[in-house]
Design a protein around this motif. Structure first.
Motif, mmCIF file in Angstrom:
data_model
loop_
_atom_site.group_PDB
_atom_site.id
_atom_site.type_symbol
_atom_site.label_atom_id
_atom_site.label_comp_id
_atom_site.label_asym_id
_atom_site.label_seq_id
_atom_site.Cartn_x
_atom_site.Cartn_y
_atom_site.Cartn_z
ATOM 1 N N LEU A 117 -5.625 -27.528 15.108
ATOM 2 C CA LEU A 117 -6.028 -25.658 14.479
ATOM 3 C C LEU A 117 -5.957 -25.397 13.138
ATOM 4 O O LEU A 117 -6.190 -24.748 13.127
ATOM 5 C CB LEU A 117 -4.464 -25.652 15.767
ATOM 6 N N ILE B 98 -15.542 -23.076 17.887
ATOM 7 C CA ILE B 98 -15.712 -22.110 17.069
ATOM 8 C C ILE B 98 -16.524 -21.111 17.997
ATOM 9 O O ILE B 98 -17.964 -21.923 18.031
ATOM 10 C CB ILE B 98 -15.807 -22.261 15.879
ATOM 11 N N CYS C 81 -11.892 -21.656 8.753
ATOM 12 C CA CYS C 81 -13.024 -20.237 9.767
ATOM 13 C C CYS C 81 -13.024 -19.373 9.147
ATOM 14 O O CYS C 81 -13.294 -19.020 8.354
ATOM 15 C CB CYS C 81 -12.827 -20.095 10.882
ATOM 16 N N ALA C 82 -11.748 -19.376 9.008
ATOM 17 C CA ALA C 82 -11.076 -18.352 7.271
ATOM 18 C C ALA C 82 -11.661 -18.037 6.173
ATOM 19 O O ALA C 82 -12.416 -17.398 5.321
ATOM 20 C CB ALA C 82 -9.898 -18.646 6.686
ATOM 21 N N SER D 87 -15.356 -14.541 21.257
ATOM 22 C CA SER D 87 -15.422 -13.897 19.755
ATOM 23 C C SER D 87 -15.889 -12.564 19.698
ATOM 24 O O SER D 87 -16.031 -11.737 20.483
ATOM 25 C CB SER D 87 -16.930 -14.782 18.518
ATOM 26 N N VAL E 175 -14.935 -17.703 14.401
ATOM 27 C CA VAL E 175 -13.777 -18.051 14.503
ATOM 28 C C VAL E 175 -13.303 -19.118 16.352
ATOM 29 O O VAL E 175 -13.667 -19.505 16.228
ATOM 30 C CB VAL E 175 -12.901 -16.124 15.112
ATOM 31 N N PRO E 176 -11.952 -19.342 16.429
ATOM 32 C CA PRO E 176 -11.800 -19.997 16.888
ATOM 33 C C PRO E 176 -12.007 -19.743 18.596
ATOM 34 O O PRO E 176 -10.936 -18.176 18.653
ATOM 35 C CB PRO E 176 -10.635 -20.649 16.889
ATOM 36 N N GLU F 51 -8.853 -22.804 11.776
ATOM 37 C CA GLU F 51 -8.168 -21.755 11.620
ATOM 38 C C GLU F 51 -9.104 -21.193 10.052
ATOM 39 O O GLU F 51 -9.604 -20.736 9.826
ATOM 40 C CB GLU F 51 -7.096 -21.244 11.653
#
Length: 312
Positions: free
Chosen positions: A139, A170, A146-147, A203, A158-159, A143
């Motif tokens: 995870l 995502i 994605c960031a 999302s 985002v997840p 994360e």
């Protein structure tokens, strides 16, 4: 004492021909299918039976079709099944669970999920959003990917679905999802798969759909369920009607916390998982997660008459 959970599948489990054999074999299932047609004002039954597949895959059709199939199974065989101590549904499947538990009227639910499908599809123009599954990653790495992608593109990613250990989906703007896949690859991601969906579900891009659906859900009558529902957005066992309603509102832009749902069920002593409706994905996820905890569980996946042999 061993406990039982009923699980209800979500979008992606549909297929042309779904529910046909069940409707032919079981009068109660056939009646539920007719009830869906009447509630919707169009022959969903024909679309489920004959397709075409591209039309069935439209979100506004997929969602009532899966809900209807799950309800057909419960109406036909529910009394013969191990009775639930808990229930949970993956995204759309939460509506199926609430119908099965007597918390939501089937006719209300089938009309509502059709509108939900339209609202989710129309929240983001086709091609603007995307979803992808990242496999074999933690995870924290998902994360971070994605960031990094969001910062680089100025877009949202985002997840969205925590389906199980090493299985995270995502969602967001298409260019941000592509950038996140590249970032994941640089972090050693084992496999990434773009999903054949038409919108970035679960999302923040679904906020317009939430705004559209909230008054629809506020107008529905909710009742206390026969047993606790473990909801998507909090992975919490809830029984209060207003909490059930609120969970459906917040799950539209919120992530599906399926891994946490299964953790809660296993912590509560559930050792029998019964998946009701099309597909066998949720039973497989439950079995895999239990194995990682060295817990013996039994799973059933019931969607067609031949599946009844599992009950013997």
């Amino acid at each position: 004492m061993s406990k039982v959970a009923w699980l209800f599948p979500g979008q992606g489990s549909q297929a042309v021909g779904m529910g046909v054999a069940l409707a032919q074999a079981e009068p109660a299932a056939r009646a539920a299918l007719a009830e869906a047609d009447e509630a919707l004002g169009f022959p969903l039954s024909r679309l489920m039976a004959e397709g075409p597949e591209e039309t069935l895959k439209l979100t506004e059709h997929t969602q009532p079709a899966i809900l209807t199939h799950s309800t057909m199974v419960v109406r036909a065989w529910g009394a013969r099944l191990p009775q639930p101590d808990f229930a949970a549904g993956h995204s759309l499947g939460e509506y199926s669970a609430l119908v099965a538990l007597g918390a939501l009227d089937f006719r209300d639910a089938v009309r509502t999920v059709r509108e939900r499908g339209r609202a989710m599809q129309e929240a983001v123009p086709v091609g603007v959003g995307a979803m992808a599954a990242l496999l074999g990653m933690s995870l924290a790495d998902v994360e971070a990917s994605c960031a990094e992608a969001a910062a680089a593109t100025g877009k949202v990613v985002v997840p969205a679905n925590f389906n199980g250990p090493g299985q995270i989906v995502i969602a967001g703007h298409a260019e941000a999802v592509d950038a996140a896949l590249e970032a994941a690859k640089a972090r050693g991601g084992r496999k990434a798969v773009k999903l054949p969906v038409s919108a970035p579900f679960h999302s923040p891009l679904m906020e317009p759909a939430k705004a559209r659906m909230e008054p629809v859900l506020r107008a529905l009558a909710f009742h206390a369920p026969l047993c606790p529902l473990v909801n998507n957005v909090d992975a919490a066992a809830v029984t209060a009607p207003e909490a059930l309603r609120d969970g459906l509102v917040r799950q539209i832009p919120g992530a599906v916390r399926w891994q946490a749902i299964l953790e809660l069920l296993l912590d509560e002593g559930v050792t029998t998982f019964v998946e009701l409706g099309p597909g066998k994905v949720l039973a497989g996820l439950a079995k895999r997660q239990a194995k990682e905890r060295n817990v013996e569980v039994s799973t059933l996946s019931l969607g067609a008459p031949e599946d009844l042999s599992q009950l013997s």
